[in-house]
Every structure is written in structure tokens, then in C-alpha cells.
Scaffold this active site. Structure first.
Site, PDB file in Angstrom:
ATOM      1  CE  LYS A  96     -35.585  -4.951  69.081  1.00 28.44           C
ATOM      2  NZ  LYS A  96     -36.403  -4.525  70.233  1.00 28.44           N
TER       3      LYS A  96
ATOM      4  NE  ARG B 220     -30.779  -1.755  78.617  1.00 29.35           N
ATOM      5  CZ  ARG B 220     -31.856  -2.350  78.091  1.00 29.35           C
ATOM      6  NH1 ARG B 220     -32.033  -2.360  76.771  1.00 29.35           N
ATOM      7  NH2 ARG B 220     -32.759  -2.933  78.861  1.00 29.35           N
TER       8      ARG B 220
ATOM      9  NE  ARG C 189     -45.330  -4.871  73.736  1.00 30.73           N
ATOM     10  CZ  ARG C 189     -44.028  -4.986  73.545  1.00 30.73           C
ATOM     11  NH1 ARG C 189     -43.449  -4.342  72.536  1.00 30.73           N
ATOM     12  NH2 ARG C 189     -43.295  -5.729  74.332  1.00 30.73           N
TER      13      ARG C 189
ATOM     14  CG  ASP D 130     -36.918 -10.647  72.713  1.00 25.86           C
ATOM     15  OD1 ASP D 130     -38.056 -10.638  73.221  1.00 25.86           O
ATOM     16  OD2 ASP D 130     -36.105  -9.713  72.850  1.00 25.86           O
TER      17      ASP D 130
ATOM     18  CE  LYS E  31     -41.423 -10.301  75.623  1.00 24.76           C
ATOM     19  NZ  LYS E  31     -40.619  -9.303  76.337  1.00 24.76           N
TER      20      LYS E  31
ATOM     21  NE  ARG F 248     -42.870 -11.748  69.597  1.00 26.16           N
ATOM     22  CZ  ARG F 248     -41.782 -11.039  69.909  1.00 26.16           C
ATOM     23  NH1 ARG F 248     -40.976 -11.442  70.881  1.00 26.16           N
ATOM     24  NH2 ARG F 248     -41.494  -9.940  69.248  1.00 26.16           N
TER      25      ARG F 248
END
Ligand code: S3P
Length: 425
Positions: free
Chosen positions: A19, A24, A119, A311, A338, A342
Site C-alpha cells: 500500500k 508513492r 485523525r 501496522d 490509527k 487500536r
């Protein structure tokens, strides 16, 4: 969606593209002259948000089943978007694109879904403002929607408080448009895909330890990129293979960049049987991973390794819940900001499954080895929560229900099909 305990997991799986690297490739391809060809691009909702944003700024992007072609227009070729740019659920799109937009000659507005609008964006607003960027939170709460008015930027040396590749990348991308060199120093090295790929496109960018330095106004040129499989997606099959008795899974073509491979180091330290095959170290390193069922034991996970597995911590929690003994996770306060909080979400649902887990300010303490039982989990719009509990369900007695499981399309659209196929073999 409903899940049952698995008997064993066998076979091969090819993981979709990374991802971070897919995002990018679209961004840097758009800022380059000529065509960039990307194979194994992740067709997840987050990366499609990035494509959509650059299309809205006048970049032609062809998305075909076997490759995407980005017809870049150079560093100064973006046009003012005709409407608000929708980032969907994607923090990477939001934060990286902000660095690019700060250096344009037009004004743009970014928004996103309910998760993205909660966020923290102060972490990019602060350094971009120090560079003379004009970036404001429309509702004054340091979250999206963000309004960015392009302005002449000033090169700085930014000392980031968080080890965040999104913050580092936003500053480096703004540095492409600055009046002099731009440096970013992080407390711990975060993923370095921006540095590797921008250099490959022709940027004058050097990295030394925890500092990256970029010079402005390079001529970026379109390139070919073959995106490796995403180790963050492979993590669910690593965990499933280790936890489900009798399992043996071959996970093909996984990116093993050392700034991302903490899950492998942790799984091995916990006693996991993982063999790396067919290693390839041209460009972003890759390998096939052969994972066999293993008896795991608890460990302490802290310090510099945290950004390399940030992650993967939700699914590492599931491994820890099934391991003998105690696992302590520290220095991971970033988990709270996140796609969901989490720490809270993992503690809530792992406790509901019968695990002895306590949340702390910067991680969790898990006394593993209690049998897990099925429960009802809400994904909280967080793809990694949905996939982690799908893995937990494979070793839990009874039925596990995951509400909002569609969210896996953010990073792994075929996840449930791949999981079911390996369970059936
Ligand atoms: C990413 C960086 C990490 C990671 C996210 C992708 C990136 O976020 O959690 O999934 O592509 O740069 P932070 O930079 O906020 O740590």
C-alpha cells in the site's frame, strides 16, 4: 460476516501490492516527466483515492488489470482541482499530498471519511507552517477538512517528535518546492519508501541514520515500478500459519524492507517457524515466506522495532493471546491515532474472546494461553481490526461475527477469499 474455527491451513498465497509503495508510485509518477508504469499496484480503496486525487489535478492515469500508467506532467504540472479532494479512509494520501499541495500555486481542500476526519493533522500542519506553508483545519480542530493555499516554501531542518513516515514524507515532498535544502530527523527510523523511490525518480535525496535531506527542484523522470507484496497484508497469513495446528503456508513475493520487517523478527523471537526463500535484493527487497505451525511464547516488544511493525501490532496481539506466557508491548502510543484507537479496540474485543489483556498508555500487556471463544466484533472502519479478528476466529471456539468487514477493501480486497481458500486445502 461470520467465521468458524479452522482445522488447518495449507497452500500458497500471493499477496497484493504494498500500500505504501503503491501510493508513492502514483504521487511521484504524477510529479515526473513522462510515463510511469506500475505493475502489481494495490487496487485497494486507499490507493484508488490517491489516483482519484491526481486525476482531479489534471494527471492522466490509465488503470488496466495488469498495470497502471501515469502520464506525469513534472513538478509544476498539477492543476487546481475542480472540486474538494476526497481522501476516503487514507491517512497516507492525506498527509503526503498535503506536502505536495503546500508548494503549488493554487488552493485546494481535502476531506475524507468519518475516520480520517478524526485523525491528527497538527503533526503535518506544524512543519509545513514552519516552511511558510499555508495550511488550515477548516473546523479549527487540527483534523481534516484541510484548506491548503500554495505558497513559496522555505527549507528547514525539522526534528519530528513522532517516528512517522507520513510526517517525514510530507516534509520531504514540500522540500521539492522549497528555496533551499530540507532535512527531517526522526526519533526512530520509520519506513523509508519515500527516500528510496524519490531517489529512483531522480531527486537529490540523501539519508544518514535518522536524518533525510532533500534538495529542491529536481527533474523527476517517469520510471517502471514493480510493487512487492505488502508485508502488512502478509502478516495475517504469517499469524494464521503459525497459530492454526498443522498449517504450512507459502506466502509469495513479500516486501522485506528492514524498516518494515519487524513482524518477522518478532514472530521468530516468539518461536515461529518462518523460512525466507528466493530472496531478491534489487531495489526494494523481497522474499517468499514459508510459515509452519509453531508453539509461540510471549516476549517484550519495545523501542526502535516499533515503527517497523506498527501496522502489524493488532495481529501480533492475536499471536500473543495464543502464546504461552506474557507479551508486553511498549512505545506504541501511535496505535491510538490509527484508523481506530487500536489499543482500546484490541483490548475490548480480545477481552470479549476470553484473553487476559490490559491496555496501557503506550501499548498493552497480554497474558497469553487462555482458550479464545467467538464473539461479535465491530471493525470500527479499520481494515486491520477486521483482518486481525478474522485470524483470531480461526483459533476460537464457536462463531465469530465481524461487523463492517467490507472495510478490508481498503488494503486487501480479496482477503476473505484468500483466507477461505487456504482453510479449504
Ligand atoms: C504509512 C506510514 C505509517 C503506517 C501507514 C502507512 C506510509 O503511518 O501506519 O499505514 O505509507 O507512510 P505513520 O506515518 O502515521 O506512522
Amino acid at each position: 460476516m461470520k467465521f468458524q474455527k479452522a482445522h488447518t491451513m495449507r497452500g500458497e498465497v500471493t499477496i497484493p501490492g504494498d500500500k505504501s509503495i503503491s501510493h508513492r508510485a502514483v504521487m511521484f509518477g504524477s510529479l515526473s516527466e513522462g510515463t510511469t508504469e506500475v505493475t502489481n499496484f494495490l487496487q485497494g480503496a486507499d490507493c484508488l483515492s490517491t489516483i482519484d486525487a491526481f486525476r482531479k489535478m489534471g494527471i492522466e492515469i490509465e488503470n488496466t488489470p495488469d498495470k497502471i500508467l501515469i502520464h506525469g506532467k513534472g513538478l509544476h504540472g498539477l492543476q487546481a482541482p475542480s472540486s474538494v479532494l476526497d481522501m476516503g479512509n487514507s491517512g497516507t494520501t492525506t498527509r503526503l499530498i498535503s506536502g505536495i499541495l503546500a508548494g503549488q500555486t493554487f488552493t485546494s481542500t481535502l476531506t475524507g471519511d468519518a475516520s480520517i476526519r478524526k485523525r491528527p493533522m497538527r503533526r503535518i500542519m506544524e512543519p509545513l507552517s514552519m516552511m511558510d506553508g499555508k495550511i488550515e483545519s477548516v473546523n479549527g480542530n487540527d483534523c481534516a477538512p484541510l484548506r491548503i493555499t500554495g505558497a513559496p516554501l522555505h527549507g528547514i531542518h525539522y526534528h519530528s517528535k513522532v517516528a512517522s513516515a507520513q510526517v517525514k514524507s510530507a516534509v520531504l515532498l514540500a522540500g521539492l518546492y522549497a528555496d533551499g535544502e530540507t532535512l527531517v530527523t526522526e526519533p526512530t527510523l520509520s519506513r523509508n519508501h519515500t527516500e528510496i523511490m524519490l531517489r529512483y525518480f531522480g531527486a537529490d535525496l540523501q539519508s544518514e541514520g535518522k536524518t533525510a535531506r532533500i534538495l529542491p527542484e529536481p527533474r523527476l523522470e517517469g520510471r517502471k515500478i514493480d510493487v512487492p507484496g505488502d508485508i502488512s497484508s502478509a502478516a495475517y497469513f504469517i499469524a494464521a500459519g503459525l497459530l492454526v495446528p498443522g498449517s504450512e503456508i507459502l506466502i509469495k513475493n513479500v516486501g522485506i524492507n528492514p524498516t518494515r520487517d519487524g513482524i518477522l523478527r518478532v514472530a521468530k523471537e516468539m518461536g515461529g517457524n518462518i523460512t525466507l526463500l528466493n530472496e531478491n535484493h534489487d531495489g526494494e527487497p523481497t522474499a517468499d515466506l514459508l510459515v509452519k505451525h509453531s508453539v509461540l511464547h510471549g516476549i517484550t516488544i519495545e523501542g526502535d522495532i516499533i515503527p517497523t511493525l506498527i501496522d502489524e501490532l493488532p495481529v501480533i496481539n492475536i499471536m500473543a493471546a495464543c502464546a504461552e506466557g506474557t507479551t508486553i508491548i511498549r512505545d506504541a502510543a501511535e496505535l491510538k491515532v490509527k484508523e481506530s484507537n487500536r489499543i482500546d479496540v484490541m483490548v475490548q474485543y480480545l477481552s470479549a474472546m476470553g484473553c487476559d489483556i490490559t491496555g496501557t498508555d503506550d501499548g498493552m500487556i497480554i497474558h497469553g494461553g487462555q482458550p479464545l471463544h467467538g464473539t461479535e466484533v465491530d471493525s470500527h472502519l479499520d481494515h486491520r481490526i477486521a483482518m486481525s479478528f478474522a485470524v483470531a476466529s480461526l483459533v476460537a471456539e464457536g462463531e465469530t461475527t465481524i461487523k463492517g468487514s467490507d472495510v478490508v477493501t481498503i488494503s486487501y480486497p480479496g482477503f476473505f477469499e484468500d483466507l477461505a481458500r487456504l482453510c479449504a486445502m
